[in-house]
Design a protein around this motif. Sequence first.
Motif, PDB file in Angstrom:
ATOM      1  N   LEU A 122     -11.580 -10.992   0.869  1.00 23.23           N
ATOM      2  CA  LEU A 122     -10.626 -10.235   0.060  1.00 23.23           C
ATOM      3  C   LEU A 122     -10.374 -10.914  -1.285  1.00 23.23           C
ATOM      4  O   LEU A 122      -9.335 -10.714  -1.902  1.00 23.23           O
ATOM      5  CB  LEU A 122      -9.293 -10.092   0.808  1.00 23.23           C
ATOM      6  CG  LEU A 122      -9.354  -9.484   2.205  1.00 23.23           C
ATOM      7  CD1 LEU A 122      -7.966  -9.482   2.820  1.00 23.23           C
ATOM      8  CD2 LEU A 122      -9.916  -8.082   2.164  1.00 23.23           C
ATOM      9  N   VAL A 125     -10.363  -7.642  -5.128  1.00 22.70           N
ATOM     10  CA  VAL A 125     -10.271  -6.291  -4.581  1.00 22.70           C
ATOM     11  C   VAL A 125     -11.183  -5.311  -5.308  1.00 22.70           C
ATOM     12  O   VAL A 125     -11.649  -4.331  -4.737  1.00 22.70           O
ATOM     13  CB  VAL A 125      -8.806  -5.796  -4.612  1.00 22.70           C
ATOM     14  CG1 VAL A 125      -8.345  -5.527  -6.039  1.00 22.70           C
ATOM     15  CG2 VAL A 125      -8.629  -4.550  -3.748  1.00 22.70           C
ATOM     16  N   TYR A 131     -13.588  -4.632   2.158  1.00 22.91           N
ATOM     17  CA  TYR A 131     -12.203  -5.085   2.115  1.00 22.91           C
ATOM     18  C   TYR A 131     -11.725  -5.347   3.540  1.00 22.91           C
ATOM     19  O   TYR A 131     -11.089  -4.504   4.180  1.00 22.91           O
ATOM     20  CB  TYR A 131     -11.331  -4.040   1.422  1.00 22.91           C
ATOM     21  CG  TYR A 131      -9.946  -4.543   1.075  1.00 22.91           C
ATOM     22  CD1 TYR A 131      -9.764  -5.439   0.032  1.00 22.91           C
ATOM     23  CD2 TYR A 131      -8.834  -4.130   1.792  1.00 22.91           C
ATOM     24  CE1 TYR A 131      -8.500  -5.914  -0.288  1.00 22.91           C
ATOM     25  CE2 TYR A 131      -7.570  -4.589   1.483  1.00 22.91           C
ATOM     26  CZ  TYR A 131      -7.416  -5.482   0.441  1.00 22.91           C
ATOM     27  OH  TYR A 131      -6.162  -5.957   0.122  1.00 22.91           O
ATOM     28  N   TYR A 226      -8.999  -4.885   8.853  1.00 23.71           N
ATOM     29  CA  TYR A 226      -8.955  -4.204   7.558  1.00 23.71           C
ATOM     30  C   TYR A 226      -7.484  -4.106   7.148  1.00 23.71           C
ATOM     31  O   TYR A 226      -6.763  -3.222   7.615  1.00 23.71           O
ATOM     32  CB  TYR A 226      -9.542  -2.793   7.658  1.00 23.71           C
ATOM     33  CG  TYR A 226     -10.973  -2.713   8.135  1.00 23.71           C
ATOM     34  CD1 TYR A 226     -12.009  -2.503   7.235  1.00 23.71           C
ATOM     35  CD2 TYR A 226     -11.286  -2.815   9.485  1.00 23.71           C
ATOM     36  CE1 TYR A 226     -13.326  -2.402   7.667  1.00 23.71           C
ATOM     37  CE2 TYR A 226     -12.595  -2.725   9.929  1.00 23.71           C
ATOM     38  CZ  TYR A 226     -13.613  -2.513   9.018  1.00 23.71           C
ATOM     39  OH  TYR A 226     -14.911  -2.409   9.451  1.00 23.71           O
ATOM     40  N   ARG A 229      -4.474  -1.769   2.123  1.00 23.72           N
ATOM     41  CA  ARG A 229      -4.897  -2.043   0.744  1.00 23.72           C
ATOM     42  C   ARG A 229      -3.688  -1.991  -0.197  1.00 23.72           C
ATOM     43  O   ARG A 229      -2.928  -1.031  -0.198  1.00 23.72           O
ATOM     44  CB  ARG A 229      -5.935  -1.012   0.324  1.00 23.72           C
ATOM     45  CG  ARG A 229      -6.851  -1.462  -0.788  1.00 23.72           C
ATOM     46  CD  ARG A 229      -7.723  -0.315  -1.240  1.00 23.72           C
ATOM     47  NE  ARG A 229      -8.472   0.292  -0.158  1.00 23.72           N
ATOM     48  CZ  ARG A 229      -9.676  -0.126   0.245  1.00 23.72           C
ATOM     49  NH1 ARG A 229     -10.235  -1.157  -0.338  1.00 23.72           N
ATOM     50  NH2 ARG A 229     -10.308   0.490   1.215  1.00 23.72           N
ATOM     51  N   GLN A 230      -3.527  -3.045  -0.992  1.00 22.50           N
ATOM     52  CA  GLN A 230      -2.403  -3.111  -1.919  1.00 22.50           C
ATOM     53  C   GLN A 230      -2.672  -2.361  -3.216  1.00 22.50           C
ATOM     54  O   GLN A 230      -1.746  -2.012  -3.937  1.00 22.50           O
ATOM     55  CB  GLN A 230      -2.069  -4.577  -2.233  1.00 22.50           C
ATOM     56  CG  GLN A 230      -1.656  -5.378  -1.002  1.00 22.50           C
ATOM     57  CD  GLN A 230      -0.467  -4.771  -0.280  1.00 22.50           C
ATOM     58  OE1 GLN A 230       0.537  -4.428  -0.897  1.00 22.50           O
ATOM     59  NE2 GLN A 230      -0.592  -4.616   1.040  1.00 22.50           N
ATOM     60  N   ASN A 233      -9.299   0.379  -4.559  1.00 19.20           N
ATOM     61  CA  ASN A 233     -10.562  -0.214  -4.978  1.00 19.20           C
ATOM     62  C   ASN A 233     -11.502   0.920  -5.386  1.00 19.20           C
ATOM     63  O   ASN A 233     -11.959   1.693  -4.550  1.00 19.20           O
ATOM     64  CB  ASN A 233     -11.159  -1.020  -3.815  1.00 19.20           C
ATOM     65  CG  ASN A 233     -12.465  -1.702  -4.189  1.00 19.20           C
ATOM     66  OD1 ASN A 233     -13.036  -1.423  -5.233  1.00 19.20           O
ATOM     67  ND2 ASN A 233     -12.926  -2.598  -3.346  1.00 19.20           N
ATOM     68  N   ARG A 246     -12.642   2.590   3.878  1.00 23.03           N
ATOM     69  CA  ARG A 246     -12.448   1.183   4.227  1.00 23.03           C
ATOM     70  C   ARG A 246     -13.803   0.501   4.410  1.00 23.03           C
ATOM     71  O   ARG A 246     -13.945  -0.681   4.147  1.00 23.03           O
ATOM     72  CB  ARG A 246     -11.640   1.058   5.528  1.00 23.03           C
ATOM     73  CG  ARG A 246     -10.149   1.354   5.405  1.00 23.03           C
ATOM     74  CD  ARG A 246      -9.396   0.207   4.727  1.00 23.03           C
ATOM     75  NE  ARG A 246      -7.972   0.471   4.642  1.00 23.03           N
ATOM     76  CZ  ARG A 246      -7.092   0.056   5.535  1.00 23.03           C
ATOM     77  NH1 ARG A 246      -7.482  -0.619   6.599  1.00 23.03           N
ATOM     78  NH2 ARG A 246      -5.809   0.323   5.371  1.00 23.03           N
ATOM     79  N   GLU A 310     -10.280   5.533   4.683  1.00 18.46           N
ATOM     80  CA  GLU A 310      -9.005   4.866   4.397  1.00 18.46           C
ATOM     81  C   GLU A 310      -7.929   5.364   5.356  1.00 18.46           C
ATOM     82  O   GLU A 310      -7.797   6.572   5.597  1.00 18.46           O
ATOM     83  CB  GLU A 310      -8.583   5.133   2.955  1.00 18.46           C
ATOM     84  CG  GLU A 310      -7.280   4.477   2.560  1.00 18.46           C
ATOM     85  CD  GLU A 310      -7.395   2.961   2.461  1.00 18.46           C
ATOM     86  OE1 GLU A 310      -6.349   2.306   2.326  1.00 18.46           O
ATOM     87  OE2 GLU A 310      -8.522   2.427   2.521  1.00 18.46           O
TER      88      GLU A 310
END
Length: 364
Positions: A122, A125, A131, A226, A229-230, A233, A246, A310
Amino acid sequence: MSKTAVLAVVLVGILAVPTSAFLPTIIEKFWPQLQERMFGEVATISYTDLLNDNPSVDTPILNSMKTYGFFYVVDVPEYDASVELNYMNRFFDLPEDVKDELSIKKHNPDNQNAYRGYCPGLDDVEATLQYKNVFNIGPHETRGAYQEKNSALEKLRYDCVEANVWPNTEDCDFDKEFKETFQVGFEFRRNVARAAVRSISRALEYPILPSLFAEDEFSAMGLRRYPVRQQINTNMYSDFDGVLLRELEHVDSTVTVLSTFNNSGLQMLYKNQYRDAPVTGDNSFIVNIGKLVDDIIDNKMTSVRHRVVEVPFSRASITYFLGPAFDADISRSMTGHLTEAGHKYGIFGEWIKDYLGAIELFYY
């Protein structure tokens, strides 16, 4: 009334109702069942029957692998995925400096382990296509002292038997139980993969196929997390349909045994459309084959393309890969045809050399 009949009645009702606002609500409610029915004929095979080489499993596995590219193994005795998930979560929640002691040398140059151990994954990103965090486990606990090798291939043979690394925390009970849990889990999956190969060999009448997998110097089991996600991407949008992913669309190479821990997100390509695969529960696995194996069996099954979409939660999975033996001939199919790999490689050990190079740049 059966589930199928209920869904049929619901769909007829939808078509009869003129209110447009009603349609999205009904579809949203019943979409999981509709998606599940798309893969309703995927084979579900008893672990005991598979491991005991019961010939009754061969035709369902063959048909499922031809049509869909995967099947399920269920009712695995003395296996509880929730126990694995608990230890995975506890490991990935350890402080980064503790996990860094197990990092592969690409991430921690002070370490010697190149393939077995922790892979943060990670760092950037926007740059990474994977990720996720991974802890990679192999079949070897020890290996002999290094001796100068006469060829690059012999050195690679030595490299492929890299020993596992395991957590060494202040919690001795956790360290012991983590190691034992995943050593047992590794054996469950290896047993499933080899039994699947035996079933395929019987169904296709390729009796020498299992001999290619008699050894598995570079089989691998990856514990994967996984994280949520912040930030988005931009590299992770699908080229196929624009969906945020993902895990990018791909086809595996060898024999895969997968655990999804009741997590949604996995999709399989079927009739040129990605569809949600039913999840694995507390004592079941998904099995599929990859392109390398499919070529060896004359492309008589499907090496299914798949991906992970995702999802709004931290997702866990375990993927086990069974490859051929280091010296297995992968240049020819079971009927003697030149394989795609055979244009460049003779044995699996030659193929794995380039694959490992790609792993270092991409996978980890």
